[in-house]
Design a protein around this motif. Sequence first.
Motif, PDB file in Angstrom:
ATOM      1  N   VAL A 177     -36.338  25.610 -25.992  1.00  0.00           N
ATOM      2  CA  VAL A 177     -36.144  26.837 -27.086  1.00  0.00           C
ATOM      3  C   VAL A 177     -34.689  26.523 -27.571  1.00  0.00           C
ATOM      4  CG1 VAL A 177     -35.853  29.377 -26.794  1.00  0.00           C
ATOM      5  CG2 VAL A 177     -37.758  28.267 -25.921  1.00  0.00           C
ATOM      6  N   LEU A 178     -33.740  26.290 -26.485  1.00  0.00           N
ATOM      7  CA  LEU A 178     -32.373  26.305 -27.270  1.00  0.00           C
ATOM      8  C   LEU A 178     -32.061  25.349 -28.127  1.00  0.00           C
ATOM      9  CD1 LEU A 178     -29.364  27.144 -26.262  1.00  0.00           C
ATOM     10  CD2 LEU A 178     -29.324  25.005 -25.025  1.00  0.00           C
ATOM     11  N   THR A 179     -32.441  24.198 -27.967  1.00  0.00           N
ATOM     12  CA  THR A 179     -32.410  23.109 -28.944  1.00  0.00           C
ATOM     13  C   THR A 179     -33.473  23.209 -30.210  1.00  0.00           C
ATOM     14  OG1 THR A 179     -34.051  21.797 -27.805  1.00  0.00           O
ATOM     15  CG2 THR A 179     -31.679  21.272 -27.442  1.00  0.00           C
ATOM     16  N   GLY A 180     -34.433  24.012 -30.115  1.00  0.00           N
ATOM     17  CA  GLY A 180     -35.315  24.278 -31.123  1.00  0.00           C
ATOM     18  C   GLY A 180     -34.648  25.479 -31.975  1.00  0.00           C
ATOM     19  N   ALA A 181     -33.823  26.260 -31.509  1.00  0.00           N
ATOM     20  CA  ALA A 181     -33.061  27.180 -32.105  1.00  0.00           C
ATOM     21  C   ALA A 181     -31.809  26.591 -32.886  1.00  0.00           C
ATOM     22  CB  ALA A 181     -32.622  28.400 -31.260  1.00  0.00           C
ATOM     23  N   GLY A 182     -31.545  25.351 -32.708  1.00  0.00           N
ATOM     24  CA  GLY A 182     -30.308  24.570 -33.224  1.00  0.00           C
ATOM     25  C   GLY A 182     -29.353  24.747 -32.374  1.00  0.00           C
ATOM     26  N   PHE A 183     -29.185  25.066 -31.166  1.00  0.00           N
ATOM     27  CA  PHE A 183     -28.116  25.099 -30.364  1.00  0.00           C
ATOM     28  C   PHE A 183     -28.048  23.872 -29.628  1.00  0.00           C
ATOM     29  CE2 PHE A 183     -28.844  29.725 -30.695  1.00  0.00           C
ATOM     30  CZ  PHE A 183     -27.717  30.211 -31.008  1.00  0.00           C
ATOM     31  N   GLU A 184     -26.996  23.293 -29.344  1.00  0.00           N
ATOM     32  CA  GLU A 184     -26.681  22.164 -28.835  1.00  0.00           C
ATOM     33  C   GLU A 184     -27.158  21.977 -27.308  1.00  0.00           C
ATOM     34  OE1 GLU A 184     -22.857  20.701 -28.456  1.00  0.00           O
ATOM     35  OE2 GLU A 184     -22.573  20.198 -30.289  1.00  0.00           O
ATOM     36  N   GLY A 185     -28.104  21.348 -26.703  1.00  0.00           N
ATOM     37  CA  GLY A 185     -28.456  21.294 -25.344  1.00  0.00           C
ATOM     38  C   GLY A 185     -27.561  21.021 -24.284  1.00  0.00           C
ATOM     39  N   GLN A 186     -26.256  20.633 -24.890  1.00  0.00           N
ATOM     40  CA  GLN A 186     -25.297  20.461 -23.930  1.00  0.00           C
ATOM     41  C   GLN A 186     -24.603  21.661 -23.271  1.00  0.00           C
ATOM     42  OE1 GLN A 186     -23.558  17.477 -23.054  1.00  0.00           O
ATOM     43  NE2 GLN A 186     -22.433  18.589 -21.675  1.00  0.00           N
ATOM     44  N   GLY A 187     -25.071  22.719 -24.044  1.00  0.00           N
ATOM     45  CA  GLY A 187     -24.719  24.271 -23.461  1.00  0.00           C
ATOM     46  C   GLY A 187     -25.347  24.312 -22.122  1.00  0.00           C
ATOM     47  N   PHE A 188     -26.564  23.765 -21.855  1.00  0.00           N
ATOM     48  CA  PHE A 188     -27.248  24.247 -20.685  1.00  0.00           C
ATOM     49  C   PHE A 188     -26.278  23.308 -19.694  1.00  0.00           C
ATOM     50  CE2 PHE A 188     -31.753  25.853 -21.327  1.00  0.00           C
ATOM     51  CZ  PHE A 188     -31.667  26.320 -19.827  1.00  0.00           C
ATOM     52  N   VAL A 189     -25.887  22.176 -19.940  1.00  0.00           N
ATOM     53  CA  VAL A 189     -25.357  21.332 -18.839  1.00  0.00           C
ATOM     54  C   VAL A 189     -23.675  21.917 -18.663  1.00  0.00           C
ATOM     55  CG1 VAL A 189     -24.395  19.175 -18.303  1.00  0.00           C
ATOM     56  CG2 VAL A 189     -26.630  19.176 -19.270  1.00  0.00           C
ATOM     57  N   ASP A 190     -23.261  22.308 -19.558  1.00  0.00           N
ATOM     58  CA  ASP A 190     -21.904  22.821 -19.368  1.00  0.00           C
ATOM     59  C   ASP A 190     -22.035  24.455 -18.590  1.00  0.00           C
ATOM     60  OD1 ASP A 190     -20.665  20.617 -20.781  1.00  0.00           O
ATOM     61  OD2 ASP A 190     -20.408  21.870 -22.700  1.00  0.00           O
ATOM     62  N   MET A 191     -23.171  24.975 -19.100  1.00  0.00           N
ATOM     63  CA  MET A 191     -22.853  26.244 -18.225  1.00  0.00           C
ATOM     64  C   MET A 191     -23.569  26.192 -16.823  1.00  0.00           C
ATOM     65  SD  MET A 191     -22.423  29.382 -19.113  1.00  0.00           S
ATOM     66  CE  MET A 191     -22.321  30.972 -18.009  1.00  0.00           C
ATOM     67  N   ARG A 219     -31.930  20.495 -10.465  1.00  0.00           N
ATOM     68  CA  ARG A 219     -32.075  21.397 -11.766  1.00  0.00           C
ATOM     69  C   ARG A 219     -30.589  20.775 -12.806  1.00  0.00           C
ATOM     70  NH1 ARG A 219     -31.185  27.470 -11.113  1.00  0.00           N
ATOM     71  NH2 ARG A 219     -31.641  27.332 -13.151  1.00  0.00           N
ATOM     72  N   ILE A 220     -29.438  20.400 -12.178  1.00  0.00           N
ATOM     73  CA  ILE A 220     -28.385  20.168 -12.938  1.00  0.00           C
ATOM     74  C   ILE A 220     -28.896  18.589 -13.572  1.00  0.00           C
ATOM     75  CG2 ILE A 220     -26.074  19.355 -13.280  1.00  0.00           C
ATOM     76  CD1 ILE A 220     -25.644  21.269 -10.826  1.00  0.00           C
ATOM     77  N   ALA A 221     -29.085  17.517 -12.608  1.00  0.00           N
ATOM     78  CA  ALA A 221     -29.485  16.378 -13.087  1.00  0.00           C
ATOM     79  C   ALA A 221     -30.870  16.462 -14.181  1.00  0.00           C
ATOM     80  CB  ALA A 221     -29.826  15.356 -11.879  1.00  0.00           C
ATOM     81  N   ASP A 222     -31.559  17.153 -14.067  1.00  0.00           N
ATOM     82  CA  ASP A 222     -32.981  17.304 -14.777  1.00  0.00           C
ATOM     83  C   ASP A 222     -32.379  17.571 -16.435  1.00  0.00           C
ATOM     84  OD1 ASP A 222     -35.429  17.405 -15.677  1.00  0.00           O
ATOM     85  OD2 ASP A 222     -35.722  19.525 -15.753  1.00  0.00           O
ATOM     86  N   MET A 223     -31.286  18.701 -16.503  1.00  0.00           N
ATOM     87  CA  MET A 223     -30.775  19.107 -17.585  1.00  0.00           C
ATOM     88  C   MET A 223     -30.128  17.872 -18.236  1.00  0.00           C
ATOM     89  SD  MET A 223     -31.706  21.897 -18.406  1.00  0.00           S
ATOM     90  CE  MET A 223     -33.311  21.268 -17.961  1.00  0.00           C
ATOM     91  N   ARG A 224     -29.252  16.964 -17.464  1.00  0.00           N
ATOM     92  CA  ARG A 224     -28.628  16.175 -18.058  1.00  0.00           C
ATOM     93  C   ARG A 224     -29.338  14.918 -18.492  1.00  0.00           C
ATOM     94  NH1 ARG A 224     -23.169  16.394 -17.120  1.00  0.00           N
ATOM     95  NH2 ARG A 224     -22.365  17.273 -15.409  1.00  0.00           N
ATOM     96  N   ALA A 225     -30.471  14.724 -17.912  1.00  0.00           N
ATOM     97  CA  ALA A 225     -31.262  13.609 -18.222  1.00  0.00           C
ATOM     98  C   ALA A 225     -32.026  14.004 -19.478  1.00  0.00           C
ATOM     99  CB  ALA A 225     -32.444  13.405 -17.273  1.00  0.00           C
ATOM    100  N   ARG A 226     -32.172  15.098 -19.999  1.00  0.00           N
ATOM    101  CA  ARG A 226     -32.758  15.823 -21.360  1.00  0.00           C
ATOM    102  C   ARG A 226     -31.972  15.551 -22.479  1.00  0.00           C
ATOM    103  NH1 ARG A 226     -37.514  18.478 -20.394  1.00  0.00           N
ATOM    104  NH2 ARG A 226     -38.088  18.682 -17.995  1.00  0.00           N
ATOM    105  N   LEU A 227     -30.766  15.360 -22.074  1.00  0.00           N
ATOM    106  CA  LEU A 227     -29.616  15.034 -23.398  1.00  0.00           C
ATOM    107  C   LEU A 227     -29.523  13.671 -23.830  1.00  0.00           C
ATOM    108  CD1 LEU A 227     -26.445  16.915 -21.848  1.00  0.00           C
ATOM    109  CD2 LEU A 227     -28.240  17.814 -23.697  1.00  0.00           C
ATOM    110  N   PRO A 228     -29.572  13.608 -25.192  1.00  0.00           N
ATOM    111  CA  PRO A 228     -29.750  12.301 -25.703  1.00  0.00           C
ATOM    112  C   PRO A 228     -28.127  11.455 -25.383  1.00  0.00           C
ATOM    113  CG  PRO A 228     -30.244  13.737 -27.324  1.00  0.00           C
ATOM    114  CD  PRO A 228     -29.675  14.604 -26.117  1.00  0.00           C
ATOM    115  N   LEU A 229     -28.257  10.216 -25.155  1.00  0.00           N
ATOM    116  CA  LEU A 229     -27.231   9.491 -24.535  1.00  0.00           C
ATOM    117  C   LEU A 229     -26.009   9.658 -25.574  1.00  0.00           C
ATOM    118  CD1 LEU A 229     -28.804   6.096 -23.310  1.00  0.00           C
ATOM    119  CD2 LEU A 229     -27.861   8.222 -21.883  1.00  0.00           C
TER     120      LEU A 229
END
Length: 514
Positions: A177-191, A219-229
């Motif tokens: 949902v976050l990335t679909g709305a145009g926000f950076e997925g990095q926001g999940f990892v940073d938060m 949970r943290i590793a899963d979110m990191r794995a979803r980010l493009p390298l």
Amino acid sequence: MSIAAERRLGDRIARDIYRDPDYLDDPVLGDYLSAIWQPLLGAARARGDVPPELSERLAWELMISRDRRVNAFALPGGYLGVNLGLLAVTERPEELAAVMAHELSHVSQRHIARLVSSQDRLAPWMLGAMILGALAARANTEVANAAIVGSQAVAMQTQLNFSRDMEREADRVGFGVLTGAGFEGQGFVDMFDRLQQASRLNDDGSFPYLRSHPLTSERIADMRARLPLSTARAGPGVGPLKSAAPGAVANAPASGGPTGLRLDLPALSSATPPPATVAPTVSAERHALMAARARVLAENGPDRLRAWLQTGQGASASPGVRYAAALSAQRLGQRDLALDLAQRLRGAVAASARPAADALMLELLLTAPAAGGNSRVDPSGALLASLRDQALAGDSRADLLLGAQAALATGVPERAVSRLQAWVVQHPRDAMAWQVLARAHQAQGHALRSIRAEAESRAAHMDYEGAADRFRAAQALPAAQRAADPMELAIVDSRRREVERMQRELALELERKE
């Protein structure tokens, strides 16, 4: 649990929240949160996470709490709660959006309904605990946990295991949902990194979000794995939270708990501009001002306000620090200084944050004696009139309500009435808009319409008893006042009957629950 039953449960909780002293209807912050919330909700609909039936029948309403602790919570029926403390500690819009996307996913995946229906024997006590726990969680985490756990230790273990699955699902769905709305997925990892670091540095109860949404390495590793390298980062750098980050109030204590919200967190690298698909109103510059506003509004004591005021008067103060100083000065009763700082802010902010700076100036002018006409910044009242016209021409809720109040302050209530009447037709549950409309009608001498607007304001917050009383008061006006507006009188009669019906239905529902 059916969608209708979940909505009824959510409405019951919402009615109590509306009456809570910590409930905050702040149009400026509400507009900013909505600017994040609406793209997220749109993305969830586009992905199919929110089917049409769910979209139409749930409330999908944001509620703000003055609570200075870092927390957000999904409630039954499509309600989402956000504490000021959460907004205060985020540095970029995508961090806040990540939390909101996660909570939205709890609602869209109907986790509460699934939780109750997973074991029928849990339903009776779970429903009551859910209501009590949701309300108590904002004031006392231990009380909330006790309310939910009760004496059902074995059953609670089942619930806890299921809740961990829900957290992982909300992470996965929320990321999409976050990335679909145009926000950076990095926001999940940073938060996640921010919250995890905060939990290590401050275990004083200031972060109830971590208790209701426990972070795990999985949970943290899963979110990191979803980010493009190409976009993944190792995480925040080293060093204390600094004012170089957008909106941070440096070298001044923040609110919350014994140690406050000054977390000494590692500083993030320079803020990344929001993606092109995100509305420009959700900018890092605007977020800086809104985070500062949240910090000040969450603070009750004068010491931190004085510290923020002192810091914000420096020549090199960032816009976020300056905003906090201006609002702090107003709350400390230093009107002229507040207006001076707000004027300096208007000349220094980026274009994307200028509307927020203008809204602050208009807010300060309206709180000043004589509506700003005798201040150093606006001795003639010309600035107030200009900002009034600008706000009334705007399309946001904050523009409307501030502009309408300015119209009342400058003796042109008819301009407020025309805008407000159009707004409440589209937003009948906007209690504050009805309240301002009541004042505008009163200023015009339209007593029947004013009292009806007061009644609608109470009905908007599901205070059906109070609404019915006001409708009856309108019907009890002298005959001449009633006869002057027969169409409005017919509306009052119809709405009184409708509200009394809802009042009876609510009473029957409460009797069945007991």
